[in-house]
Scaffold this active site. Structure first.
Site, short mmCIF file in Angstrom:
data_model
loop_
_atom_site.label_atom_id
_atom_site.label_comp_id
_atom_site.label_asym_id
_atom_site.label_seq_id
_atom_site.Cartn_x
_atom_site.Cartn_y
_atom_site.Cartn_z
CE LYS A 94 29.77 9.91 -62.77
NZ LYS A 94 30.13 9.71 -60.67
CB ILE A 95 32.31 9.21 -70.27
CG1 ILE A 95 31.26 7.93 -70.95
CG2 ILE A 95 33.36 8.89 -71.07
CD1 ILE A 95 30.73 8.45 -72.70
#
Length: 226
Positions: A94-95
């Site tokens: 997750k970015i």
């Protein structure tokens, strides 16, 4: 539409998998604070859990793990993402949807490291995520609704835009706070919803169902006495 559990608690993951048939998991730093565990500990638990259930890649059961939110340069995000991805074949990184985050996500996707670009709050952000080829995009709903926004059109437009251009990025409707949003997401054709176990449970509850059970139970028991 797939159901993901939004939780870092492996016991909740097991419960939701066995009883709701969830298709994946999303985690975030706030959940770590709630359960009082470091991300490294949670990553090991989830890696062991997926392995123990026979899942061998993120296509079977994706688990999104968030990068350290203190990182704000693409190089650091990129290196942290590679470290996370190396912990389990089921892990998706997750970015955050920032310029630096998108640069990192683009490079990671080119190397075959799948990403979930999160903290998306606008249509234009969602377009940028799809264009770089991210595996998932996570448009948030609950936070926007808390400030009086109607999110139906916002989500519906993202779904329609993705259909217009045949983008392959899957839409995870995130920060879901009600069964209504789950139903809305399904109606518009979103790929996935992710929510807490409590929301998942509440979505299958209705007071008239309880009333009906009591009503029919009374009738059943009266007939038994005839």
């Amino acid at each position: 539409m797939k159901y993901f559990l939004d939780s870092s608690d492996v016991n909740e993951v097991e419960y939701a998998f066995q009883n709701f048939g969830i298709d994946g998991v999303t985690t975030n730093p706030r959940q770590l604070k709630v359960i009082g565990k470091k991300e490294s500990e949670v990553m090991k638990e989830l890696a062991d859990w997926t392995s123990g259930h026979g899942f061998t890649d993120s296509g079977q059961f994706p688990v999104s793990i968030e990068v350290d939110p203190n990182l704000n340069q693409w190089e650091a995000i990129y290196q942290e993402a590679k470290r996370i991805a190396g912990q389990s074949p089921c892990f998706i990184v997750k970015i955050p949807c920032t310029e630096q985050g998108l640069i990192a996500a683009r490079k990671l996707e080119k190397e075959g490291i799948r990403t979930n670009v999160t903290l998306v709050f606008s249509r234009s952000q969602a377009i940028a995520v799809a264009r770089l080829g991210a595996k998932f995009v996570s448009p948030f709903v609950g936070w926007k609704e808390n400030y009086g926004e109607d999110t139906f059109d916002y989500l519906n437009d993202i779904v329609q835009i993705y259909k217009n251009y045949d983008y392959k990025t899957e839409i995870i409707v995130a920060a879901v706070r009600s069964g209504k949003v789950i139903a809305d997401a399904a109606k518009m054709g979103a790929d996935i919803v992710t929510c807490s176990l409590d929301i998942m449970k509440n979505s299958v509850y209705h007071p008239f169902t309880d009333y009906g059970i009591r009503f029919f139970t009374d009738s059943w028991n009266e007939v038994k006495q005839l």
